[in-house]
Motif scaffolding. Structure first.
Motif, PDB file in Angstrom:
ATOM      1  N   GLY A 245      -4.106   2.064  -2.839  1.00  8.34           N
ATOM      2  CA  GLY A 245      -4.674   3.316  -1.802  1.00  8.34           C
ATOM      3  C   GLY A 245      -5.923   2.939  -1.375  1.00  8.34           C
ATOM      4  O   GLY A 245      -6.459   1.774  -1.506  1.00  8.34           O
TER       5      GLY A 245
ATOM      6  N   THR B 241       0.796  -1.183   0.106  1.00  9.31           N
ATOM      7  CA  THR B 241       0.187  -0.096   0.050  1.00  9.31           C
ATOM      8  C   THR B 241       0.716   1.146  -0.009  1.00  9.31           C
ATOM      9  O   THR B 241       2.001   1.165   0.494  1.00  9.31           O
ATOM     10  CB  THR B 241      -0.852   0.226   1.106  1.00  9.31           C
ATOM     11  N   TRP B 242       0.188   2.229  -0.534  1.00  8.80           N
ATOM     12  CA  TRP B 242       0.990   3.648  -0.298  1.00  8.80           C
ATOM     13  C   TRP B 242       1.210   3.837   0.958  1.00  8.80           C
ATOM     14  O   TRP B 242       2.606   4.686   1.256  1.00  8.80           O
ATOM     15  CB  TRP B 242      -0.048   4.834  -1.030  1.00  8.80           C
ATOM     16  N   THR B 243       0.304   3.739   1.932  1.00  7.24           N
ATOM     17  CA  THR B 243       0.609   4.187   3.191  1.00  7.24           C
ATOM     18  C   THR B 243       1.708   3.391   3.769  1.00  7.24           C
ATOM     19  O   THR B 243       2.666   3.976   4.435  1.00  7.24           O
ATOM     20  CB  THR B 243      -0.435   3.798   4.088  1.00  7.24           C
ATOM     21  N   ASP B 244       1.995   2.008   3.533  1.00  7.54           N
ATOM     22  CA  ASP B 244       2.953   1.173   3.947  1.00  7.54           C
ATOM     23  C   ASP B 244       4.323   1.879   3.346  1.00  7.54           C
ATOM     24  O   ASP B 244       5.423   1.966   4.049  1.00  7.54           O
ATOM     25  CB  ASP B 244       3.104  -0.223   3.628  1.00  7.54           C
TER      26      ASP B 244
ATOM     27  N   LYS C 254       4.989   4.882   2.529  1.00  8.74           N
ATOM     28  CA  LYS C 254       5.480   6.011   3.371  1.00  8.74           C
ATOM     29  C   LYS C 254       6.022   5.767   4.813  1.00  8.74           C
ATOM     30  O   LYS C 254       7.030   6.127   5.389  1.00  8.74           O
ATOM     31  CB  LYS C 254       4.377   7.158   3.384  1.00  8.74           C
ATOM     32  N   ASP C 255       4.947   4.888   5.528  1.00  7.57           N
ATOM     33  CA  ASP C 255       5.383   4.942   7.088  1.00  7.57           C
ATOM     34  C   ASP C 255       6.008   3.863   7.455  1.00  7.57           C
ATOM     35  O   ASP C 255       6.854   3.946   8.480  1.00  7.57           O
ATOM     36  CB  ASP C 255       3.745   4.683   7.559  1.00  7.57           C
TER      37      ASP C 255
ATOM     38  N   PHE D 138      -6.495   7.553  -3.664  1.00  6.51           N
ATOM     39  CA  PHE D 138      -7.187   7.756  -2.437  1.00  6.51           C
ATOM     40  C   PHE D 138      -8.513   8.279  -2.567  1.00  6.51           C
ATOM     41  O   PHE D 138      -9.009   8.670  -1.895  1.00  6.51           O
ATOM     42  CB  PHE D 138      -6.290   9.150  -1.912  1.00  6.51           C
TER      43      PHE D 138
ATOM     44  N   PHE E 254      -0.805  13.371   1.373  1.00  5.89           N
ATOM     45  CA  PHE E 254       0.099  12.256   1.183  1.00  5.89           C
ATOM     46  C   PHE E 254       1.237  12.490   0.480  1.00  5.89           C
ATOM     47  O   PHE E 254       2.197  12.116   1.064  1.00  5.89           O
ATOM     48  CB  PHE E 254      -0.600  11.115   0.731  1.00  5.89           C
TER      49      PHE E 254
ATOM     50  N   ASP F  66       3.557  14.477   2.481  1.00  3.04           N
ATOM     51  CA  ASP F  66       4.358  13.933   3.451  1.00  3.04           C
ATOM     52  C   ASP F  66       5.296  13.000   2.988  1.00  3.04           C
ATOM     53  O   ASP F  66       6.585  12.815   3.710  1.00  3.04           O
ATOM     54  CB  ASP F  66       3.196  12.910   4.323  1.00  3.04           C
ATOM     55  N   LEU F  67       4.822  12.423   1.905  1.00  2.00           N
ATOM     56  CA  LEU F  67       6.103  11.479   1.529  1.00  2.00           C
ATOM     57  C   LEU F  67       7.131  12.095   0.931  1.00  2.00           C
ATOM     58  O   LEU F  67       8.361  11.439   0.666  1.00  2.00           O
ATOM     59  CB  LEU F  67       5.194  10.816  -0.051  1.00  2.00           C
TER      60      LEU F  67
END
Lengths: 445, 288
Positions: free
Chosen positions: A306, A178-181, A183-184, A220, A244, A247-248
């Motif tokens: 996303g 995922t895009w969140t993974d 980044k985070d 998103f 996002f 932040d990235l």
């Protein structure tokens, strides 16, 4: 309407195939009346074009048709063609990026496939098989408002290129899902000591609109326009995507707003960046030891998912017959387009660095061992959004607005809300002027 | 004498130049004027219509136009004094007696930056100012300065290249002005005072003024139409940091294809250039 016309084209092809004379159709015989004809086409400086150029002598020898190739960088290709068509110039074939198709079709600079089939039935290859093209690609690259004009030629989908060695060193056994993974989890682990987890090409040209801005709004749940063709960029989903991206950026190289494709691919190929989302067309660059220091470490995956699903970037070109061409040139142009995008040539085109849009070309599972991008590409072409960037005639004006304010957002000169507001207002002004809100134009994108 | 030359002969000599000028200068200008009064988008030619001064209204109320113009004037305000200061210094050094061979070589080398194609300067800049591999950062002790991707640094880079390319032009023009100073006057002045500033201010400067006015006019016009180098180097970015007025006009006219609006912008730019040239002539120009 769309389906009817699409099936009409397919049915006509099938009918032509069924009614073919007992003697097999051959390119040589079909082209005989047009031997000696010269046709002009614009090509880009990219691997897919070099591939077909290398195969061209075979076509010219078989048909006696000469193909004059005029090469331009992408950024000049639209302007050169627009000026040629406006002035009634020499181009016999239009090279159409998917975002130019509305423009070319509405200006009647190109001839539909149906018209070609009706006008020149003898030159239609019974093995044309329109159903063999990936439907998403045929519709997005070559179709406009339900009519097919061009055949997909240089075909891309956004893919995640990742450096397996860097990921393994950081303790990951695969790419982010995922895009969140990305980044985070992957971002902090892969950034440091002059290395970066990710690079998102964001230079202020079509790259900013297509590769950066659109890439973050769709997964998103956002989009450029809502159902009424009003700006959707202030929606919660679009804003989530744009925030996002902000932040990235902490996990990207400095000055990412100056990165075009070349800089991004080079950063990856030099081992400075662990992951990039790039077009499939750059595969040959990053896996060749001549141009990549990390050739042995390169792996390919579909773009991350996303909250709204996997909405990979979609881009590519079709070739269409130009309406300004004379009859012999139109026929010769079609023969070339048909040959260049044919099932029969798809394998060689792939071998030489092109990316065909023929489903049959990817049928052999063994190909995935040679071309690592194939599984991800095929998967991406199932989920893509045809209007990833709106394809109407107003896109050249709107993309300039997106490029300017999208870059300002990334530089922190405006907030995502301020930038989206500006883009929305300016975009709606362009659409209003074009007549979408008064009902003069259909809401097609 | 005048009566001996027939009207036909005069026309035969001047006519071709006038026709040539009309064909390549006046006719396109008139066409641009016509275009600026119409809605004229290359991709919407079916909608071409007369809209009066609407394009001009759009330009004059568009903050993007004024920001680009402001950026261009800032570049001019920084680069031109630097070019004049450095150019004058070089001219004064080359005007010193002696070292003839070295001076000849120096004069020849001054031509090189001017002879370099603008677009090539931009491409060179891309390589030389590359953050990671560029020679500029290497010369600065391996500094990690992001030249192209940072708005301020990108602007500084453009100033640098403009100064590098055009200081020699200013130097050569001013050197020509210095050679106009009568030798005996300059010699007498030097006998009167050893203060070089007094010689420059009261003897040499009056002869430099025509050249300086020419430099002001030419460099102002050049800066207002500065395109190739910036286009190949930064393409106006990052963001809008180096989007000067000519890049903006090119973007509107050839990327958004709005030729009507772009023509209005170009006409307004032409008017600004003419007004500035007139101001320079009236304020600075004096016959020696």
């Amino acid at each position: 309407m769309k389906l009817r016309q699409f099936f009409g084209t397919t049915a006509l092809t099938a009918a032509l195939a069924a009614s073919a004379p007992a003697m097999a159709w051959s390119l040589k015989e079909a082209a005989a009346p047009y031997a000696g004809t010269e046709i002009d086409v614009v090509f880009l400086l990219r691997p897919g074009y070099e591939a077909i150029e290398a195969m061209l002598p075979e076509f010219e020898e078989e048909t006696g048709i000469t193909v004059n190739i005029i090469k331009h960088p992408y950024e000049n290709a639209l302007g050169e063609q627009v000026r040629d068509f406006v002035a009634g110039g020499d181009l016999d074939i239009a090279l159409i990026d998917l975002v130019w198709i509305g423009n070319f079709a509405e200006n009647e600079w190109i001839v539909s496939v149906d018209e070609i089939m009706e006008k020149y039935p003898d030159i239609i290859d019974p093995d044309l098989d329109m159903d063999d093209f990936f439907p998403l690609v045929l519709n997005a690259f070559g179709g406009w408002n339900g009519t097919i004009y061009g055949l997909p030629f240089d075909n891309y989908s956004g893919l995640l290129f990742y450096n397996r060695c860097m990921l393994e060193e950081a303790g990951f056994d695969g790419p982010p899902e995922t895009w969140t993974d990305l980044k985070d989890v992957y971002g902090p682990a892969l950034t440091g000591d002059g290395k970066y987890a990710f690079a998102l090409q964001s230079k202020r040209n079509e790259t900013q609109s297509a590769d950066s801005f659109a890439r973050v709004i769709w997964p998103f749940g956002g989009s450029f326009l809502d159902a009424d063709f009003r700006s959707n960029l202030m929606s919660e989903e679009s804003q989530a995507g744009l925030k996002f991206r902000q932040d990235l950026m902490q996990y990207m190289p400095d000055g990412i707003v100056a990165y075009d494709h070349a800089e991004t691919v080079n950063a990856f190929a030099q081992g400075d960046v662990a992951m990039i989302t790039e077009w499939s067309a750059f595969y040959s660059t990053v896996v060749s030891p001549d141009t990549s220091r990390v050739a042995d470490c390169v792996e390919i995956a579909p773009e991350p998912v996303g909250p709204a699903g996997r909405k990979p970037a979609l881009g590519g070109f079709s070739l269409a017959v130009a309406s300004q061409a004379g009859e012999a040139e139109q026929a010769a142009a079609w023969l070339f387009i048909q040959w260049a995008t044919s099932k029969a040539n798809a394998g060689e085109y792939l071998e030489r660095g092109g990316v065909p849009a023929r489903q049959s070309a990817y049928a052999d599972p063994a190909l995935a061992e040679t071309y690592k991008f194939i599984p991800a590409l095929v998967e991406s072409w199932q989920d893509g959004v045809p209007e990833f960037r709106p394809r109407f005639a107003e896109w050249p004006e709107i993309t300039e607005i997106v490029q300017e304010w999208g870059t300002k957002m990334m530089l922190g000169e405006v907030t995502t809300e301020e930038g989206a507001q500006e883009i929305g207002e300016r975009m709606e002004a362009v659409l209003e002027d074009a007549g979408y809100y008064s009902g003069d134009k259909p809401l097609a994108q | 004498m005048r009566g001996r030359v027939s009207r036909g002969t005069i026309l035969a000599f001047i006519g071709p130049a006038v026709v040539g000028l009309a064909a390549v200068g006046i006719a396109p200008l008139l066409y641009a004027l016509w275009t600026s009064l119409h809605f004229f988008n290359l991709t919407k030619l079916r909608r071409v219509e007369f809209i009066g001064l609407e394009n001009y209204g759009t330009v004059l109320t568009d903050p993007v136009f004024w920001q680009a113009l402001g950026r261009t004037m800032t570049l001019l305000g920084i680069a031109l004094p630097l070019q004049i200061g450095l150019g004058l210094g070089i001219a004064l050094i080359l005007h010193q007696p002696g070292l003839t061979l070295l001076k000849t070589l120096a004069r020849l080398s001054l031509v090189l930056p001017m002879a370099t194609t603008y677009a090539v300067v931009g491409l060179l800049g891309q390589v030389m100012f590359n953050q990671k591999f560029g020679v500029v950062n290497q010369l600065m002790g391996g500094a990690d300065i992001n030249w192209i991707g940072d708005p301020t640094n990108a602007f500084v880079m453009i100033v640098f290249w403009d100064v590098w390319q055009w200081t020699p032009f200013v130097a050569l023009v001013l050197l020509a002005g210095l050679t106009m100073v009568p030798g005996e006057i300059e010699e007498a002045a030097r006998l009167e005072t050893s203060n070089w500033w007094k010689v420059l201010r009261h003897v040499q400067l009056p002869f430099l003024v025509p050249g300086l006015v020419a430099v002001l006019i030419l460099r102002t016009a050049d800066t207002l139409k500065l395109f190739d180098m910036v286009f190949t180097l930064t393409r106006g970015g990052p963001g809008s940091a180096t989007e000067f007025i000519s890049l903006m006009i090119q973007r509107v006219g050839f990327r958004a294809f709005d030729q009507g609006l772009a023509s209005a912008q170009a006409i307004i730019l032409l008017i600004i250039t003419i007004v500035l040239a007139q101001i320079y002539i009236r304020v600075f120009y004096r016959e020696v």
